[in-house]
Design a protein around this motif. Structure first.
Motif, PDB file in Angstrom:
ATOM      1  N   GLU A 183     -27.518   8.518 -68.495  1.00 32.00           N
ATOM      2  CA  GLU A 183     -28.381   9.433 -67.735  1.00 32.00           C
ATOM      3  C   GLU A 183     -27.625  10.707 -67.355  1.00 32.00           C
ATOM      4  OE1 GLU A 183     -31.278   6.053 -65.645  1.00 32.00           O
ATOM      5  OE2 GLU A 183     -29.538   6.862 -64.563  1.00 32.00           O
ATOM      6  N   LYS A 184     -26.392  10.524 -66.890  1.00 29.58           N
ATOM      7  CA  LYS A 184     -25.582  11.690 -66.523  1.00 29.58           C
ATOM      8  C   LYS A 184     -25.277  12.543 -67.754  1.00 29.58           C
ATOM      9  CE  LYS A 184     -23.310   9.764 -62.407  1.00 29.58           C
ATOM     10  NZ  LYS A 184     -23.673  10.876 -61.493  1.00 29.58           N
ATOM     11  N   SER A 185     -25.028  11.890 -68.872  1.00 22.86           N
ATOM     12  CA  SER A 185     -24.729  12.626 -70.104  1.00 22.86           C
ATOM     13  C   SER A 185     -25.945  13.407 -70.580  1.00 22.86           C
ATOM     14  CB  SER A 185     -24.264  11.656 -71.190  1.00 22.86           C
ATOM     15  OG  SER A 185     -23.053  11.029 -70.822  1.00 22.86           O
ATOM     16  N   ALA A 186     -27.105  12.774 -70.552  1.00 24.16           N
ATOM     17  CA  ALA A 186     -28.323  13.464 -70.972  1.00 24.16           C
ATOM     18  C   ALA A 186     -28.579  14.683 -70.098  1.00 24.16           C
ATOM     19  CB  ALA A 186     -29.512  12.506 -70.924  1.00 24.16           C
ATOM     20  N   ALA A 187     -28.331  14.545 -68.792  1.00 26.44           N
ATOM     21  CA  ALA A 187     -28.543  15.672 -67.874  1.00 26.44           C
ATOM     22  C   ALA A 187     -27.640  16.848 -68.224  1.00 26.44           C
ATOM     23  CB  ALA A 187     -28.291  15.224 -66.437  1.00 26.44           C
ATOM     24  N   VAL A 188     -26.421  16.551 -68.675  1.00 31.10           N
ATOM     25  CA  VAL A 188     -25.497  17.609 -69.091  1.00 31.10           C
ATOM     26  C   VAL A 188     -25.880  18.139 -70.465  1.00 31.10           C
ATOM     27  CG1 VAL A 188     -23.096  18.119 -69.713  1.00 31.10           C
ATOM     28  CG2 VAL A 188     -23.598  16.710 -67.708  1.00 31.10           C
ATOM     29  N   PHE A 189     -26.080  17.251 -71.423  1.00 27.36           N
ATOM     30  CA  PHE A 189     -26.354  17.669 -72.799  1.00 27.36           C
ATOM     31  C   PHE A 189     -27.634  18.489 -72.904  1.00 27.36           C
ATOM     32  CE2 PHE A 189     -23.999  13.693 -74.612  1.00 27.36           C
ATOM     33  CZ  PHE A 189     -22.814  14.175 -74.073  1.00 27.36           C
ATOM     34  N   ASN A 190     -28.622  18.183 -72.063  1.00 32.18           N
ATOM     35  CA  ASN A 190     -29.891  18.912 -72.102  1.00 32.18           C
ATOM     36  C   ASN A 190     -29.740  20.379 -71.700  1.00 32.18           C
ATOM     37  OD1 ASN A 190     -31.512  16.821 -73.054  1.00 32.18           O
ATOM     38  ND2 ASN A 190     -31.982  16.055 -70.996  1.00 32.18           N
ATOM     39  N   GLN A 191     -28.585  20.737 -71.161  1.00 29.56           N
ATOM     40  CA  GLN A 191     -28.312  22.136 -70.800  1.00 29.56           C
ATOM     41  C   GLN A 191     -27.469  22.841 -71.865  1.00 29.56           C
ATOM     42  OE1 GLN A 191     -27.160  22.641 -66.493  1.00 29.56           O
ATOM     43  NE2 GLN A 191     -27.154  20.394 -66.541  1.00 29.56           N
ATOM     44  N   THR A 192     -27.238  22.160 -72.988  1.00 31.12           N
ATOM     45  CA  THR A 192     -26.405  22.704 -74.060  1.00 31.12           C
ATOM     46  C   THR A 192     -27.220  22.755 -75.352  1.00 31.12           C
ATOM     47  OG1 THR A 192     -25.525  20.540 -74.720  1.00 31.12           O
ATOM     48  CG2 THR A 192     -24.365  21.711 -72.946  1.00 31.12           C
ATOM     49  N   HIS A 193     -26.573  23.206 -76.447  1.00 27.04           N
ATOM     50  CA  HIS A 193     -27.301  23.386 -77.707  1.00 27.04           C
ATOM     51  C   HIS A 193     -26.550  22.794 -78.906  1.00 27.04           C
ATOM     52  CE1 HIS A 193     -28.567  26.653 -74.947  1.00 27.04           C
ATOM     53  NE2 HIS A 193     -29.762  26.348 -75.404  1.00 27.04           N
ATOM     54  N   PRO A 194     -26.165  21.522 -78.862  1.00 25.34           N
ATOM     55  CA  PRO A 194     -25.502  20.944 -80.036  1.00 25.34           C
ATOM     56  C   PRO A 194     -26.472  20.781 -81.198  1.00 25.34           C
ATOM     57  CG  PRO A 194     -26.006  19.225 -78.452  1.00 25.34           C
ATOM     58  CD  PRO A 194     -26.353  20.534 -77.793  1.00 25.34           C
ATOM     59  N   GLN A 195     -25.971  20.916 -82.404  1.00 19.55           N
ATOM     60  CA  GLN A 195     -26.797  20.649 -83.578  1.00 19.55           C
ATOM     61  C   GLN A 195     -26.967  19.149 -83.787  1.00 19.55           C
ATOM     62  OE1 GLN A 195     -24.166  23.013 -86.299  1.00 19.55           O
ATOM     63  NE2 GLN A 195     -26.119  23.893 -86.959  1.00 19.55           N
ATOM     64  N   ILE A 196     -25.872  18.430 -83.575  1.00 16.32           N
ATOM     65  CA  ILE A 196     -25.834  16.980 -83.816  1.00 16.32           C
ATOM     66  C   ILE A 196     -25.112  16.319 -82.651  1.00 16.32           C
ATOM     67  CG2 ILE A 196     -24.912  15.138 -85.300  1.00 16.32           C
ATOM     68  CD1 ILE A 196     -24.971  17.156 -87.620  1.00 16.32           C
ATOM     69  N   ILE A 197     -25.592  15.162 -82.217  1.00 14.16           N
ATOM     70  CA  ILE A 197     -24.846  14.311 -81.291  1.00 14.16           C
ATOM     71  C   ILE A 197     -24.579  12.999 -82.019  1.00 14.16           C
ATOM     72  CG2 ILE A 197     -24.829  13.070 -79.099  1.00 14.16           C
ATOM     73  CD1 ILE A 197     -26.683  15.181 -77.959  1.00 14.16           C
ATOM     74  N   GLY A 198     -23.335  12.764 -82.354  1.00 12.84           N
ATOM     75  CA  GLY A 198     -22.950  11.520 -83.005  1.00 12.84           C
ATOM     76  C   GLY A 198     -22.429  10.540 -81.978  1.00 12.84           C
ATOM     77  N   SER A 199     -22.855   9.299 -82.076  1.00 15.57           N
ATOM     78  CA  SER A 199     -22.413   8.280 -81.125  1.00 15.57           C
ATOM     79  C   SER A 199     -21.558   7.233 -81.818  1.00 15.57           C
ATOM     80  CB  SER A 199     -23.616   7.605 -80.466  1.00 15.57           C
ATOM     81  OG  SER A 199     -23.194   6.573 -79.598  1.00 15.57           O
ATOM     82  N   SER A 200     -20.451   6.896 -81.189  1.00  6.83           N
ATOM     83  CA  SER A 200     -19.637   5.769 -81.641  1.00  6.83           C
ATOM     84  C   SER A 200     -19.476   4.803 -80.471  1.00  6.83           C
ATOM     85  CB  SER A 200     -18.269   6.247 -82.141  1.00  6.83           C
ATOM     86  OG  SER A 200     -17.606   6.980 -81.134  1.00  6.83           O
ATOM     87  N   MET A 201     -19.084   3.589 -80.766  1.00 10.13           N
ATOM     88  CA  MET A 201     -18.933   2.550 -79.740  1.00 10.13           C
ATOM     89  C   MET A 201     -17.462   2.396 -79.369  1.00 10.13           C
ATOM     90  SD  MET A 201     -21.943   1.115 -79.042  1.00 10.13           S
ATOM     91  CE  MET A 201     -23.590   0.903 -79.732  1.00 10.13           C
ATOM     92  N   LEU A 202     -17.185   2.367 -78.085  1.00 12.23           N
ATOM     93  CA  LEU A 202     -15.816   2.188 -77.610  1.00 12.23           C
ATOM     94  C   LEU A 202     -15.274   0.817 -78.008  1.00 12.23           C
ATOM     95  CD1 LEU A 202     -13.394   3.080 -75.835  1.00 12.23           C
ATOM     96  CD2 LEU A 202     -14.572   2.026 -73.910  1.00 12.23           C
ATOM     97  N   THR A 203     -14.116   0.820 -78.644  1.00  9.72           N
ATOM     98  CA  THR A 203     -13.392  -0.411 -78.960  1.00  9.72           C
ATOM     99  C   THR A 203     -12.043  -0.345 -78.246  1.00  9.72           C
ATOM    100  OG1 THR A 203     -14.434  -0.600 -81.136  1.00  9.72           O
ATOM    101  CG2 THR A 203     -12.406  -1.853 -80.777  1.00  9.72           C
ATOM    102  N   VAL A 204     -11.710  -1.372 -77.509  1.00  6.16           N
ATOM    103  CA  VAL A 204     -10.459  -1.380 -76.747  1.00  6.16           C
ATOM    104  C   VAL A 204      -9.398  -2.149 -77.540  1.00  6.16           C
ATOM    105  CG1 VAL A 204      -9.350  -1.930 -74.561  1.00  6.16           C
ATOM    106  CG2 VAL A 204     -11.786  -1.351 -74.606  1.00  6.16           C
ATOM    107  N   PHE A 205      -8.377  -1.448 -77.975  1.00  4.44           N
ATOM    108  CA  PHE A 205      -7.295  -2.068 -78.725  1.00  4.44           C
ATOM    109  C   PHE A 205      -6.181  -2.504 -77.770  1.00  4.44           C
ATOM    110  CE2 PHE A 205      -9.453   0.534 -81.870  1.00  4.44           C
ATOM    111  CZ  PHE A 205      -9.527  -0.343 -82.955  1.00  4.44           C
ATOM    112  N   PRO A 206      -5.444  -3.565 -78.114  1.00  2.00           N
ATOM    113  CA  PRO A 206      -4.431  -4.116 -77.200  1.00  2.00           C
ATOM    114  C   PRO A 206      -3.380  -3.108 -76.768  1.00  2.00           C
ATOM    115  CG  PRO A 206      -4.848  -5.636 -79.014  1.00  2.00           C
ATOM    116  CD  PRO A 206      -5.579  -4.370 -79.348  1.00  2.00           C
ATOM    117  N   GLU A 207      -3.038  -2.166 -77.645  1.00  5.79           N
ATOM    118  CA  GLU A 207      -1.972  -1.209 -77.320  1.00  5.79           C
ATOM    119  C   GLU A 207      -2.471  -0.018 -76.515  1.00  5.79           C
ATOM    120  OE1 GLU A 207      -3.228  -0.423 -81.676  1.00  5.79           O
ATOM    121  OE2 GLU A 207      -3.100  -2.097 -80.256  1.00  5.79           O
TER     122      GLU A 207
END
Length: 236
Positions: free
Chosen positions: A176-200
């Protein structure tokens, strides 16, 4: 029609708690000598001619955040690109929000005239709490400030969004917070990736200390769904 050209290696920030991409490098950051860049362009030009002369319409500068380079070096790279490939219309690269902040408006406009367009910004989120905890080095307001400067210079841009960065129980709020920020900008593409936590990763230590908990895969999915539902801007 797109050529990848290495001009840097490694990351100048190297502090994001979730990132392990450059841990194996024997250096934190490396700038490719201009002679090396020109040699790579010549090699690419010769190879493409051998393959039938396919025109290069776009060159993408490779490295974690090549836009950190001083404006003069980026100009020199652009001049070398256009000399090797007169057909090149745009030059893109990855950039940190802080890399944009380090350029004057006049420099941004000049870089756009030389072909820089379609930058990819790893903004990750518009959630200030998550940005601060992960040590991204900027806040949501800075995202707005610097993208508006890119807009003013005519430089188009894309976003990377990192689902899961807000932590367990805060995924939907982060979206929700991200959408509120992004809606005030003009990106062509928003790509989403999933956070993976590595041991190191430093984030693993936070988990072991009990200071942060990872979202479930279902919560990450709901987070992305919420982001998509709340975006009101025309974006891919």
């Amino acid at each position: 029609g797109s050529l990848l050209l290495e001009v840097t290696a490694g990351c100048t920030w190297h502090r994001c708690k979730f990132c392990t991409l450059y841990e194996d490098l024997p250096f934190s950051f490396r700038l490719s000598p201009l002679e090396e860049v020109r040699a790579d362009l010549e090699e690419a030009r010769a190879q493409l001619q051998a393959w039938g002369g396919r025109p290069v319409r776009r060159v993408f500068l490779v490295g974690a955040n090549p836009f950190v380079l001083r404006a003069r070096r980026l100009e020199e790279i652009a001049e070398a690109v256009h000399q090797a490939f007169p057909s090149c219309q745009t030059i893109g690269c990855f950039a940190r929000v802080t890399d944009v902040a380090a350029k004057t408006q006049q420099e941004l406009e000049q870089l756009h005239r030389l072909g820089y367009d379609g930058l990819t910004l790893g903004v990750e989120t518009g959630d200030d709490q998550a940005l601060a905890f992960m040590d991204k080095g900027y806040d949501a307001q800075e995202i707005l400030t610097q993208t508006r400067r890119l807009d003013g210079a005519g430089i188009r841009y894309n976003f990377f969004y990192l689902a899961g960065i807000s932590g367990k129980g805060r995924g939907i709020l982060g979206a929700e917070k991200s959408a509120a920020v992004f809606n005030q900008t003009h990106p062509q593409i928003i790509g989403s990736s999933m956070l993976t936590v590595f041991p190191e990763a430093a984030l693993s230590q936070e988990i072991r200390r009990g200071t942060w908990q990872e979202e479930s895969e279902l919560e990450k999915l709901e987070e992305v769904k919420t982001l998509v539902e709340q975006l009101t801007i025309p974006v891919w």
